[in-house]
Design a protein around this motif. Sequence first.
Motif, PDB file in Angstrom:
ATOM      1  N   SER A  36     -10.016  16.403 -12.592  1.00 43.01           N
ATOM      2  CA  SER A  36     -10.518  17.380 -11.616  1.00 43.01           C
ATOM      3  C   SER A  36     -11.769  16.846 -10.932  1.00 43.01           C
ATOM      4  O   SER A  36     -12.685  17.586 -10.632  1.00 43.01           O
ATOM      5  N   LYS A  37     -11.800  15.547 -10.705  1.00 45.81           N
ATOM      6  CA  LYS A  37     -12.956  14.921 -10.056  1.00 45.81           C
ATOM      7  C   LYS A  37     -12.848  15.062  -8.543  1.00 45.81           C
ATOM      8  O   LYS A  37     -11.752  15.070  -7.999  1.00 45.81           O
ATOM      9  N   PRO A  38     -13.986  15.113  -7.856  1.00 41.82           N
ATOM     10  CA  PRO A  38     -13.943  15.095  -6.388  1.00 41.82           C
ATOM     11  C   PRO A  38     -13.400  13.755  -5.880  1.00 41.82           C
ATOM     12  O   PRO A  38     -13.507  12.729  -6.564  1.00 41.82           O
ATOM     13  N   ALA A  39     -12.805  13.782  -4.679  1.00 45.52           N
ATOM     14  CA  ALA A  39     -12.185  12.579  -4.106  1.00 45.52           C
ATOM     15  C   ALA A  39     -13.152  11.394  -4.052  1.00 45.52           C
ATOM     16  O   ALA A  39     -12.761  10.257  -4.287  1.00 45.52           O
ATOM     17  N   SER A  40     -14.437  11.644  -3.759  1.00 49.06           N
ATOM     18  CA  SER A  40     -15.403  10.546  -3.650  1.00 49.06           C
ATOM     19  C   SER A  40     -15.583   9.845  -5.008  1.00 49.06           C
ATOM     20  O   SER A  40     -15.739   8.630  -5.075  1.00 49.06           O
ATOM     21  N   GLU A  41     -15.534  10.614  -6.089  1.00 44.28           N
ATOM     22  CA  GLU A  41     -15.675  10.036  -7.429  1.00 44.28           C
ATOM     23  C   GLU A  41     -14.425   9.250  -7.826  1.00 44.28           C
ATOM     24  O   GLU A  41     -14.512   8.186  -8.434  1.00 44.28           O
ATOM     25  N   VAL A  42     -13.264   9.770  -7.459  1.00 40.85           N
ATOM     26  CA  VAL A  42     -11.997   9.072  -7.722  1.00 40.85           C
ATOM     27  C   VAL A  42     -12.017   7.721  -6.994  1.00 40.85           C
ATOM     28  O   VAL A  42     -11.686   6.679  -7.563  1.00 40.85           O
ATOM     29  N   PHE A  43     -12.460   7.728  -5.731  1.00 37.42           N
ATOM     30  CA  PHE A  43     -12.555   6.503  -4.938  1.00 37.42           C
ATOM     31  C   PHE A  43     -13.529   5.511  -5.584  1.00 37.42           C
ATOM     32  O   PHE A  43     -13.216   4.326  -5.725  1.00 37.42           O
ATOM     33  N   SER A  44     -14.686   5.986  -6.016  1.00 36.15           N
ATOM     34  CA  SER A  44     -15.679   5.116  -6.674  1.00 36.15           C
ATOM     35  C   SER A  44     -15.101   4.477  -7.930  1.00 36.15           C
ATOM     36  O   SER A  44     -15.299   3.287  -8.181  1.00 36.15           O
ATOM     37  N   ASP A  45     -14.389   5.255  -8.730  1.00 29.14           N
ATOM     38  CA  ASP A  45     -13.749   4.720  -9.944  1.00 29.14           C
ATOM     39  C   ASP A  45     -12.773   3.604  -9.590  1.00 29.14           C
ATOM     40  O   ASP A  45     -12.722   2.566 -10.252  1.00 29.14           O
ATOM     41  N   ARG A  46     -11.993   3.812  -8.553  1.00 27.63           N
ATOM     42  CA  ARG A  46     -10.995   2.809  -8.139  1.00 27.63           C
ATOM     43  C   ARG A  46     -11.671   1.516  -7.707  1.00 27.63           C
ATOM     44  O   ARG A  46     -11.206   0.430  -8.042  1.00 27.63           O
ATOM     45  N   VAL A  47     -12.750   1.630  -6.951  1.00 28.33           N
ATOM     46  CA  VAL A  47     -13.478   0.441  -6.494  1.00 28.33           C
ATOM     47  C   VAL A  47     -13.975  -0.349  -7.713  1.00 28.33           C
ATOM     48  O   VAL A  47     -13.788  -1.569  -7.798  1.00 28.33           O
ATOM     49  N   ARG A  48     -14.603   0.337  -8.663  1.00 23.88           N
ATOM     50  CA  ARG A  48     -15.120  -0.347  -9.858  1.00 23.88           C
ATOM     51  C   ARG A  48     -14.000  -1.026 -10.625  1.00 23.88           C
ATOM     52  O   ARG A  48     -14.124  -2.185 -11.041  1.00 23.88           O
TER      53      ARG A  48
END
Length: 173
Positions: free
Chosen positions: A113-125
């Motif tokens: 249930s993370k916000p889209a910006s956090e999901v994107f940050s996780d993917r980048v890392r």
Amino acid sequence: MHVDIVPVGDVPPAVKREASSGLRAVYDCNVTIHNVQEIPEGSYDSSRGQYRAEEFIELAGRIGDGDKNIAITPKDLFYRRRNYVFGLAYLDGNGSVISTYRLQTSSDGGIASKPASEVFSDRVRKEVVHEIGHTLGLEHCDNNRCVMNFSPTVREVDTKEQNLCGSCSRLVH
């Protein structure tokens, strides 16, 4: 180890920060951010509407100041016959690349249930850690929680962790 992040095209500061923090957390390395580079000339394939990933790897390896270098670009990349790649690296090479283009899909498919910006940050890392892992000699891992697991879709990226599993970790350290 020193990893130089080479932004190619318009890469937001937040993406550079996430990439840097992911690399430092997993590999305990020094990370620098190179000055912005232009998109490699001749890398665009007009018949596909995408860019050749190899050209970005070559650029990162040639101009990066690190032991390992990773280009980050917002452009959509492909490699050989694959429809697209999130990233690419050669085993034991010094250059690699990730593209944020397809990592920006708004949702993780309801995994968290993370916000889209956090999901994107996780993917980048995860993607920078994965590609630098290849440059350190790591191949794809069968453990679907390991960051070195092959993940051709964002859903598979989302289900794996940001860290190396025990087996992969022992091969690096």
